[in-house]
Design a protein around this motif. Structure first.
Motif, short mmCIF file in Angstrom:
data_model
loop_
_atom_site.label_atom_id
_atom_site.label_comp_id
_atom_site.label_asym_id
_atom_site.label_seq_id
_atom_site.Cartn_x
_atom_site.Cartn_y
_atom_site.Cartn_z
N GLY A 41 0.82 -1.21 0.22
CA GLY A 41 -0.03 0.04 -0.21
C GLY A 41 0.80 1.23 0.16
O GLY A 41 0.37 2.43 -0.11
N ARG A 42 2.22 1.17 -0.27
CA ARG A 42 2.94 2.39 0.00
C ARG A 42 3.21 2.98 -1.59
O ARG A 42 3.69 1.80 -2.16
N GLY A 43 3.27 3.92 -1.71
CA GLY A 43 3.53 4.73 -2.88
C GLY A 43 2.53 4.68 -4.08
O GLY A 43 1.35 4.28 -3.74
N GLY A 44 2.81 5.41 -4.95
CA GLY A 44 1.74 5.51 -6.20
C GLY A 44 1.19 6.98 -6.30
O GLY A 44 1.31 7.86 -5.44
N LEU A 45 0.67 7.29 -7.44
CA LEU A 45 -0.18 8.57 -7.70
C LEU A 45 -1.68 8.20 -7.85
O LEU A 45 -2.05 7.29 -8.51
N MET A 46 -2.34 8.76 -7.07
CA MET A 46 -4.01 8.70 -7.37
C MET A 46 -4.34 10.17 -7.64
O MET A 46 -3.91 10.98 -7.33
N ILE A 47 -5.33 10.12 -8.48
CA ILE A 47 -6.16 11.37 -9.03
C ILE A 47 -7.37 11.37 -8.13
O ILE A 47 -8.29 10.41 -7.84
N ASP A 48 -7.59 12.56 -7.66
CA ASP A 48 -8.70 12.75 -6.80
C ASP A 48 -9.64 14.22 -7.27
O ASP A 48 -8.84 15.13 -7.17
N SER A 49 -10.92 13.96 -7.31
CA SER A 49 -11.70 15.01 -7.61
C SER A 49 -11.96 15.86 -6.67
O SER A 49 -12.25 17.24 -6.68
N GLY A 50 -11.83 15.57 -5.38
CA GLY A 50 -12.26 16.39 -4.37
C GLY A 50 -11.25 16.94 -3.48
O GLY A 50 -11.34 17.47 -2.38
N PHE A 51 -10.14 16.96 -3.83
CA PHE A 51 -8.85 17.52 -3.39
C PHE A 51 -8.54 18.76 -4.24
O PHE A 51 -8.17 18.62 -5.56
N ALA A 52 -8.29 19.98 -3.85
CA ALA A 52 -8.18 21.03 -4.64
C ALA A 52 -6.66 21.09 -5.29
O ALA A 52 -6.48 21.10 -6.55
N TYR A 53 -5.65 21.03 -4.50
CA TYR A 53 -4.41 21.08 -5.14
C TYR A 53 -3.47 19.75 -4.87
O TYR A 53 -2.89 19.36 -6.09
N ALA A 89 2.18 34.53 -3.89
CA ALA A 89 1.74 33.24 -4.43
C ALA A 89 2.66 32.06 -3.70
O ALA A 89 3.55 32.28 -3.29
N CYS A 90 1.72 31.20 -3.48
CA CYS A 90 2.42 29.86 -2.58
C CYS A 90 2.36 28.63 -3.55
O CYS A 90 1.39 28.54 -4.38
N PHE A 91 3.12 27.88 -3.60
CA PHE A 91 3.08 26.39 -3.96
C PHE A 91 2.11 25.75 -2.92
O PHE A 91 2.44 25.35 -1.81
N PRO A 92 1.01 25.38 -3.36
CA PRO A 92 -0.23 24.73 -2.25
C PRO A 92 -0.05 23.33 -2.00
O PRO A 92 -0.97 22.77 -1.10
N VAL A 93 0.57 22.49 -2.78
CA VAL A 93 0.78 21.10 -2.47
C VAL A 93 1.29 21.05 -1.26
O VAL A 93 2.33 21.53 -0.76
N VAL A 94 0.51 20.13 -0.23
CA VAL A 94 0.99 19.72 0.90
C VAL A 94 1.75 18.71 1.01
O VAL A 94 1.79 17.65 0.10
N THR A 95 2.54 18.53 2.21
CA THR A 95 3.39 17.34 2.55
C THR A 95 3.36 17.24 4.17
O THR A 95 3.09 17.91 4.94
N LEU A 123 -3.08 13.95 -7.11
CA LEU A 123 -3.08 14.72 -8.01
C LEU A 123 -4.55 15.50 -7.70
O LEU A 123 -5.49 14.90 -8.27
N GLY A 124 -4.52 16.76 -7.38
CA GLY A 124 -5.92 17.42 -6.96
C GLY A 124 -6.36 17.93 -8.35
O GLY A 124 -5.72 18.10 -9.40
N ASN A 125 -7.78 18.18 -7.94
CA ASN A 125 -8.86 18.78 -9.26
C ASN A 125 -8.11 20.06 -9.96
O ASN A 125 -8.21 20.32 -11.24
N TYR A 126 -7.35 20.92 -9.06
CA TYR A 126 -6.88 22.11 -9.58
C TYR A 126 -5.79 21.89 -10.61
O TYR A 126 -5.79 22.67 -11.43
N GLN A 127 -5.15 20.94 -10.59
CA GLN A 127 -3.93 20.63 -11.56
C GLN A 127 -4.52 20.16 -12.90
O GLN A 127 -3.76 19.95 -13.93
N HIS A 128 -5.63 19.71 -12.90
CA HIS A 128 -6.12 19.27 -14.42
C HIS A 128 -7.29 20.04 -14.60
O HIS A 128 -8.41 19.70 -15.61
N VAL A 129 -7.36 21.43 -14.22
CA VAL A 129 -8.27 22.31 -14.67
C VAL A 129 -7.97 22.66 -16.25
O VAL A 129 -6.71 22.73 -16.64
N ASP A 130 -9.02 22.78 -17.13
CA ASP A 130 -9.09 22.99 -18.50
C ASP A 130 -8.33 21.72 -19.24
O ASP A 130 -7.54 21.75 -20.18
N TYR A 131 -8.70 20.46 -18.74
CA TYR A 131 -8.22 19.31 -19.30
C TYR A 131 -9.83 18.57 -19.32
O TYR A 131 -10.54 18.52 -18.48
N TYR A 132 -9.99 18.03 -20.53
CA TYR A 132 -11.12 16.96 -20.47
C TYR A 132 -10.43 15.58 -19.89
O TYR A 132 -9.39 15.25 -20.52
#
Length: 450
Positions: free
Chosen positions: A311-323, A401-407, A424-433
């Motif tokens: 369960g460690r690692g990987g990238l998930m895409i999440d529509s409910g997370f802003a950044y 301005a700030c880099f809003p990705v958290v850690t 990967l938050g939804n703000y990062q795929h604005v103006d993407y189909y």
């Protein structure tokens, strides 16, 4: 927004088939298109510093829950209206139909709505739970409480002593957890209505009480289990195109497309969904080869870029997370290169201290600024290019301005933490189909103005 529940667990394909077969569809067309609206308001806060503080704390709380399923006592998140930066759709349940606004969430899998005039919400971000729009099952002739005899009641009913087929008890109440918040209630079988079309016996949660949830909207889980909205409807893919949710500019609503067709969508780049680790069955994991800042390839260690069996690692895409989120070592590599390429701009250490975000910059005196692209190189050769405006948060009134990705690097002492390493938050795929191709288990996307 990820959820964990005391009732819902990963199940086998056979149960999925039985579950979907029990929901009928009347005259469903090839596609259903629904308006998709950003929950960002034109003025989220009259005090930008307060907004950034809430953004950072709420994002960190959400990231922790997506990774762990629980809330760390070290994470103190102040709730702020719409601080997750989600998007909502209107859905109509019942006979006659009752329309409510539902938050679209690919990081959870249950569809639920407040369902009583006595709805309570402890320490929530909205002032009066009694004013929250509700679905009232007492006003619907098609509402039925889910009982233990129904195969949708999973994993079963302890009170039935192993004989659910002849048991008349109601299915046990659910307890769903979202970061610092939770929702409690019971399941209904209800009609989900579209213009001229009805999905019968749709499983929907009737939430009677909640605590510390970030929105007054109902919630529609779009995750990878059979309890989610797209899986219950039996669609083969769903897609959206998110428009800009700049704080001082509201564009027309976007669209969510529920698609039953087998047709190929032209012009999309595809990357496959990866197999989910056993502890994280809901999420959409994507395979990442590497990340670039501008023209610089970062060389992210491979163990962070794909989920392991533990369960460690990987990238998930999440529509409910802003950044979004990056685990400590990945965050350090990304931000070190970002600081190097933006060294001509003055850092705002005061803003970093106040907001908890880093790096932050003061652009006073600059007529134009250049922020390098953030580029995800996915498996299959697909590249998602995220422009600076989509992964920085700007306060133009004071040229900050700030880099809003958290850690969680400052909280978690583990070098390699459980759960996704990158969200990967939804703000990062604005103006993407963006298309979630469920039948072929892949994500398709193309850059366009939404």
């Amino acid at each position: 927004m990820a959820s964990s529940t005391s009732l819902l667990f990963p199940v086998f394909t056979l149960f999925s088939i039985l579950f979907l077969a029990s929901s009928s569809k009347d005259n469903i067309p090839a596609t259903i298109t629904i308006p998709l609206t950003s929950t960002f308001t034109s003025k989220l806060s009259t005090e930008p510093m307060v907004f950034l503080q809430h953004l950072a704390s709420a994002s960190l709380s959400r990231a922790h829950h997506l990774k762990h399923g629980t809330t760390s006592p070290l994470v103190k998140a102040s709730l702020f209206p719409h601080s997750y930066g989600g998007h909502t759709i209107p859905l109509s349940f019942g006979t006659p139909p009752q329309k409510l606004s539902f938050l679209v969430d690919t990081g959870s899998d249950v569809v639920w709505a407040p369902c009583t005039t006595h709805y309570t919400c402890t320490n929530c971000s909205f002032s009066d739970p009694k004013k929250v729009p509700i679905f009232n099952p007492e006003l619907s002739s098609s509402s039925k409480i889910l009982d233990c005899r129904n195969p949708k009641c999973f994993p079963g009913c302890p009170r039935c002593n192993g004989d659910s087929k002849n048991c008349s008890h109601a299915c046990p109440q659910y307890s769903l957890h979202y970061g610092t918040g939770a929702a409690f209630g019971f399941f209904l079988l209800e009609n989900l209505n579209f213009p001229g079309k009805t999905i019968h016996k749709f499983l929907v949660g009737c939430t009677t009480s909640a605590a510390r949830v970030p929105t007054s909207d109902a919630l529609a889980g779009f995750g990878r289990t059979m309890f989610s909205l797209p899986m219950q409807m039996g669609v083969k893919k769903f897609a959206y195109c998110l428009n800009s949710h700049d704080y001082d500019d509201t564009r027309n609503s976007s669209k969510l497309i529920l698609d039953y067709s087998d047709g190929e969508t032209k012009g999309l780049s595809y990357t496959p969904f990866l197999k989910n680790p056993p502890d994280f069955p809901i999420y959409y994991y994507l395979g990442v080869e590497d990340i670039k800042i501008g023209n610089t390839l970062l060389g992210i260690p491979s163990k962070y870029l794909a989920p392991g069996s533990d369960g460690r690692g990987g990238l998930m895409i999440d529509s409910g997370f802003a950044y979004g989120y990056m685990t400590g070592p990945v965050f350090k590599i990304v931000t070190n290169e970002l600081k190097k390429q933006m060294s001509k701009y003055r850092r705002s250490l005061e803003l970093e201290t106040l907001s908890g975000l880093t790096p932050c910059y003061n652009f006073t005196g600059h007529k134009s600024i250049k922020i390098p692209d953030l580029i995800y190189q996915f498996r299959g050769g697909a590249n998602m290019v995220v422009p600076g405006k989509n992964y920085f948060v700007f306060i133009p009134e004071i040229s900050l301005a700030c880099f809003p990705v958290v850690t969680d690097a400052g909280i978690n002492t583990l070098e390699f933490t459980p759960g996704p390493s990158i969200i990967l938050g939804n703000y990062q795929h604005v103006d993407y189909y963006v298309q979630f191709d469920l039948k072929n288990e892949r994500l398709g996307f193309r850059q366009q103005t939404c």
